[in-house]
Design a protein around this motif. Sequence first.
Motif, PDB file in Angstrom:
ATOM      1  N   THR A 174       0.849  -1.191   0.000  1.00  0.00           N
ATOM      2  CA  THR A 174       0.000   0.000   0.000  1.00  0.00           C
ATOM      3  C   THR A 174       0.884   1.240   0.000  1.00  0.00           C
ATOM      4  O   THR A 174       1.713   1.407   0.894  1.00  0.00           O
ATOM      5  CB  THR A 174      -0.893   0.001   1.250  1.00  0.00           C
ATOM      6  OG1 THR A 174      -1.648  -1.205   1.245  1.00  0.00           O
ATOM      7  CG2 THR A 174      -1.838   1.189   1.259  1.00  0.00           C
ATOM      8  N   PRO A 175       0.745   2.092  -1.013  1.00  0.00           N
ATOM      9  CA  PRO A 175       1.622   3.270  -1.052  1.00  0.00           C
ATOM     10  C   PRO A 175       1.198   4.317  -0.028  1.00  0.00           C
ATOM     11  O   PRO A 175       0.018   4.354   0.360  1.00  0.00           O
ATOM     12  CB  PRO A 175       1.417   3.794  -2.478  1.00  0.00           C
ATOM     13  CG  PRO A 175       0.078   3.298  -2.896  1.00  0.00           C
ATOM     14  CD  PRO A 175      -0.166   2.021  -2.153  1.00  0.00           C
ATOM     15  N   PRO A 176       2.133   5.147   0.409  1.00  0.00           N
ATOM     16  CA  PRO A 176       1.764   6.232   1.329  1.00  0.00           C
ATOM     17  C   PRO A 176       0.833   7.213   0.613  1.00  0.00           C
ATOM     18  O   PRO A 176       0.863   7.327  -0.611  1.00  0.00           O
ATOM     19  CB  PRO A 176       3.101   6.893   1.659  1.00  0.00           C
ATOM     20  CG  PRO A 176       4.009   6.526   0.536  1.00  0.00           C
ATOM     21  CD  PRO A 176       3.545   5.197   0.038  1.00  0.00           C
ATOM     22  N   ASP A 177      -0.006   7.898   1.376  1.00  0.00           N
ATOM     23  CA  ASP A 177      -1.018   8.778   0.787  1.00  0.00           C
ATOM     24  C   ASP A 177      -0.959  10.138   1.476  1.00  0.00           C
ATOM     25  O   ASP A 177      -1.286  10.260   2.650  1.00  0.00           O
ATOM     26  CB  ASP A 177      -2.394   8.139   0.982  1.00  0.00           C
ATOM     27  CG  ASP A 177      -3.502   8.958   0.340  1.00  0.00           C
ATOM     28  OD1 ASP A 177      -3.224  10.066  -0.160  1.00  0.00           O
ATOM     29  OD2 ASP A 177      -4.650   8.480   0.349  1.00  0.00           O
ATOM     30  N   THR A 179      -2.821  12.567   1.183  1.00  0.00           N
ATOM     31  CA  THR A 179      -4.113  13.147   1.572  1.00  0.00           C
ATOM     32  C   THR A 179      -4.569  12.590   2.920  1.00  0.00           C
ATOM     33  O   THR A 179      -5.558  13.049   3.471  1.00  0.00           O
ATOM     34  CB  THR A 179      -5.222  12.869   0.536  1.00  0.00           C
ATOM     35  OG1 THR A 179      -5.524  11.468   0.528  1.00  0.00           O
ATOM     36  CG2 THR A 179      -4.813  13.311  -0.849  1.00  0.00           C
ATOM     37  N   ALA A 190       6.912   6.835  -4.382  1.00  0.00           N
ATOM     38  CA  ALA A 190       5.449   6.827  -4.507  1.00  0.00           C
ATOM     39  C   ALA A 190       4.853   8.149  -4.027  1.00  0.00           C
ATOM     40  O   ALA A 190       3.956   8.720  -4.659  1.00  0.00           O
ATOM     41  CB  ALA A 190       4.867   5.666  -3.707  1.00  0.00           C
ATOM     42  N   GLN A 194       2.905  11.030  -6.291  1.00  0.00           N
ATOM     43  CA  GLN A 194       1.568  11.536  -5.940  1.00  0.00           C
ATOM     44  C   GLN A 194       1.588  13.058  -5.827  1.00  0.00           C
ATOM     45  O   GLN A 194       0.692  13.747  -6.310  1.00  0.00           O
ATOM     46  CB  GLN A 194       1.095  10.924  -4.614  1.00  0.00           C
ATOM     47  CG  GLN A 194      -0.317  11.368  -4.243  1.00  0.00           C
ATOM     48  CD  GLN A 194      -0.786  10.868  -2.888  1.00  0.00           C
ATOM     49  OE1 GLN A 194       0.008  10.405  -2.074  1.00  0.00           O
ATOM     50  NE2 GLN A 194      -2.083  10.953  -2.645  1.00  0.00           N
TER      51      GLN A 194
ATOM     52  N   MET B  50      -9.631   5.814  -4.507  1.00  0.00           N
ATOM     53  CA  MET B  50      -8.285   6.278  -4.841  1.00  0.00           C
ATOM     54  C   MET B  50      -7.749   5.425  -5.992  1.00  0.00           C
ATOM     55  O   MET B  50      -7.621   4.204  -5.850  1.00  0.00           O
ATOM     56  CB  MET B  50      -7.375   6.172  -3.613  1.00  0.00           C
ATOM     57  CG  MET B  50      -5.930   6.543  -3.873  1.00  0.00           C
ATOM     58  SD  MET B  50      -5.690   8.181  -4.597  1.00  0.00           S
ATOM     59  CE  MET B  50      -5.517   9.195  -3.112  1.00  0.00           C
ATOM     60  N   ARG B  52      -4.893   4.105  -8.363  1.00  0.00           N
ATOM     61  CA  ARG B  52      -3.438   3.931  -8.251  1.00  0.00           C
ATOM     62  C   ARG B  52      -2.806   3.699  -9.607  1.00  0.00           C
ATOM     63  O   ARG B  52      -3.450   3.179 -10.530  1.00  0.00           O
ATOM     64  CB  ARG B  52      -3.114   2.759  -7.334  1.00  0.00           C
ATOM     65  CG  ARG B  52      -3.466   3.090  -5.907  1.00  0.00           C
ATOM     66  CD  ARG B  52      -2.940   2.078  -4.911  1.00  0.00           C
ATOM     67  NE  ARG B  52      -3.265   2.569  -3.566  1.00  0.00           N
ATOM     68  CZ  ARG B  52      -3.670   1.798  -2.566  1.00  0.00           C
ATOM     69  NH1 ARG B  52      -3.781   0.495  -2.740  1.00  0.00           N
ATOM     70  NH2 ARG B  52      -3.942   2.321  -1.398  1.00  0.00           N
ATOM     71  N   SER B  55       4.781   3.228 -10.558  1.00  0.00           N
ATOM     72  CA  SER B  55       5.920   4.066 -10.925  1.00  0.00           C
ATOM     73  C   SER B  55       6.660   3.410 -12.084  1.00  0.00           C
ATOM     74  O   SER B  55       6.948   2.211 -12.043  1.00  0.00           O
ATOM     75  CB  SER B  55       6.839   4.307  -9.729  1.00  0.00           C
ATOM     76  OG  SER B  55       6.948   3.163  -8.942  1.00  0.00           O
ATOM     77  N   SER B  60       6.361  -0.118  -8.397  1.00  0.00           N
ATOM     78  CA  SER B  60       5.477  -0.123  -7.231  1.00  0.00           C
ATOM     79  C   SER B  60       4.310   0.834  -7.415  1.00  0.00           C
ATOM     80  O   SER B  60       4.384   1.780  -8.190  1.00  0.00           O
ATOM     81  CB  SER B  60       6.276   0.294  -6.000  1.00  0.00           C
ATOM     82  OG  SER B  60       7.383  -0.550  -5.850  1.00  0.00           O
ATOM     83  N   ALA B  61       3.256   0.556  -6.645  1.00  0.00           N
ATOM     84  CA  ALA B  61       2.043   1.365  -6.765  1.00  0.00           C
ATOM     85  C   ALA B  61       2.245   2.748  -6.152  1.00  0.00           C
ATOM     86  O   ALA B  61       3.003   2.921  -5.197  1.00  0.00           O
ATOM     87  CB  ALA B  61       0.892   0.651  -6.076  1.00  0.00           C
ATOM     88  N   PHE B  62       1.578   3.754  -6.717  1.00  0.00           N
ATOM     89  CA  PHE B  62       1.473   5.075  -6.085  1.00  0.00           C
ATOM     90  C   PHE B  62       0.050   5.595  -6.297  1.00  0.00           C
ATOM     91  O   PHE B  62      -0.673   5.116  -7.161  1.00  0.00           O
ATOM     92  CB  PHE B  62       2.519   6.054  -6.630  1.00  0.00           C
ATOM     93  CG  PHE B  62       2.275   6.530  -8.047  1.00  0.00           C
ATOM     94  CD1 PHE B  62       2.702   5.781  -9.126  1.00  0.00           C
ATOM     95  CD2 PHE B  62       1.621   7.737  -8.290  1.00  0.00           C
ATOM     96  CE1 PHE B  62       2.482   6.221 -10.433  1.00  0.00           C
ATOM     97  CE2 PHE B  62       1.401   8.186  -9.589  1.00  0.00           C
ATOM     98  CZ  PHE B  62       1.831   7.425 -10.662  1.00  0.00           C
ATOM     99  N   ASN B  63      -0.320   6.570  -5.481  1.00  0.00           N
ATOM    100  CA  ASN B  63      -1.671   7.124  -5.545  1.00  0.00           C
ATOM    101  C   ASN B  63      -1.742   8.232  -6.583  1.00  0.00           C
ATOM    102  O   ASN B  63      -1.088   9.264  -6.455  1.00  0.00           O
ATOM    103  CB  ASN B  63      -2.081   7.657  -4.169  1.00  0.00           C
ATOM    104  CG  ASN B  63      -2.264   6.538  -3.169  1.00  0.00           C
ATOM    105  OD1 ASN B  63      -2.987   5.575  -3.425  1.00  0.00           O
ATOM    106  ND2 ASN B  63      -1.594   6.634  -2.036  1.00  0.00           N
ATOM    107  N   LEU B  64      -2.556   8.010  -7.600  1.00  0.00           N
ATOM    108  CA  LEU B  64      -2.657   8.958  -8.713  1.00  0.00           C
ATOM    109  C   LEU B  64      -3.679  10.054  -8.411  1.00  0.00           C
ATOM    110  O   LEU B  64      -3.497  11.204  -8.805  1.00  0.00           O
ATOM    111  CB  LEU B  64      -3.081   8.166  -9.961  1.00  0.00           C
ATOM    112  CG  LEU B  64      -3.313   8.912 -11.262  1.00  0.00           C
ATOM    113  CD1 LEU B  64      -2.031   9.590 -11.714  1.00  0.00           C
ATOM    114  CD2 LEU B  64      -3.786   7.946 -12.346  1.00  0.00           C
TER     115      LEU B  64
END
Lengths: 360, 150
Positions: A174-177, A179, A190, A194, B50, B52, B55, B60-64
């Motif tokens: 789970t990426p850091p957020d 918000t 990540a 964002q 959210m 995602r 990258s 790895s996943a990131f929040n778009l």
Amino acid sequence: MYVAVKGGERAIDNAHAWLAEERRGDTAVAELSVAQIREQLKLAVNRVMAEGSLYDADLAALAIKQSRGDLIEAIFLIRAYRTTLPRFGASVPVATDDMACDRRVSATFKDAPGGQVLGPTFDYTHRLLDFKLAAEGKAPQAPEARAETASTPHIMSFLDREGLVQQEDASDATPPDLTREPLELPADRALRLQSLTRGDEGFVLGMAYSTQRGYARNHAFVAELRIGTVPVEMEIPELGFAIEIGDIEVTECETVNQFKGSKTEPPQFTRGYGLVFGMSERKAISMALVDRALRWKELGEDNVGAPAQDEEFVLYHADNIQATGFLEHIKLPHYVDFQSELELIRKLRREAMPTQEAAE
Amino acid sequence: MMSTDPDAERKAWMSLLAKCRAPDLKRLWSAYGATPGHSILRAPEVGSVMVRGRSGAVGSAFNLGEMTITRCSVKLETGEDGHAYVQGRDPDKALHCALVDALMQSTASASVRAIILDPLQELAQARQQARASKAAATKVDFFTMVRGED
């Protein structure tokens, strides 16, 4: 002595009523509908969705109408609305490989499988004002050609296969957020991505441009720029499997950068990455360049002290809502603050110029 | 190729419904006729998801950023549960999608597919095809002007 006061309600109400009238403008001119903004000012809508960090074209168009075309004000409205929404979850990371591309160009490989597809671009226009648009005309129609069903693989995957490009760590953690948790440094990639994807287009462009002009130059080629639609998939808790919950248009830019190698990495190409809501080409390229510049530490490069390498500088100044909130608050009443400044300066002057004061 | 995923069919129709245009569904829902007897398990609720990315497209996943979404759940009088998670903020669309999902598990599935899902699928394909054809018309054909080694 300062006496606290209140007041101004009537003035504020009347100011807002006048704002509403001015927003409408000359009533002899037809009123602009939200649907017209959504359809005909699409790139403004895209920017508000990207920096408002909420994909909803109708809301973005409404915000543009309400803000009289002030896009930062519109982004502010969207950010405020977003906080009122309950969050149902997070998507599976979108697979940009499966994008239905409207546009797909590569500056590195002419004969890329899938071809160079220009899409509805401003490129190669002459940037001459088109006065025909000032007159109402027939709706233009684009030519069509037979579409191939062949896939358009990412161009980077070819370099990847040869081992010439630095590997990405793939994790489904789970990426850091930002918000949900305040942005803290050092930020991992990540969090940087964002922050950049919702950052101010002008700021990110300026930072990217600075790297091209030599402040932490990393010589980027656009390996691929693609714009199109991707499905968004989410696990549905009630069902225990994932479904597609929508389609979003995104712009993706992958840069390939020269890299001579470092103490920890062999000579190879490195990557910068940009992914932005909507058709936002300038922003996606800018994001990729700044992403690459900020990676100096993990690639073992030297910090040459360039602004675009400075994570704190970039990430803490990229958000136009934070910036404008702090900037614009100084126009609001600071009567008490200023009163103390006034008294201080009078006191200093009395001390600095005793004879003059005495003479007066 | 037949899918071995037992949920594949339901996944496909729920995805189609989530992405359809509200006016299209409204028209087809009216064409289907009477609303079946049902109770509401969860009234249409607007929220966000959210979205995602990865990258470098593969990392790895990131929040778009978030997208708006409406969810709704119903139970038919005949016992089937229907769920909807659909793009946008249209409560009627979410309710209709949940009802269609429930009906697709009932004995009415064949007529629901013929009257609602098949036309939605055709509309989606036509829209996608139209864009793909316009994109194809902007594909660059290179031809060699002068070869460097001559």
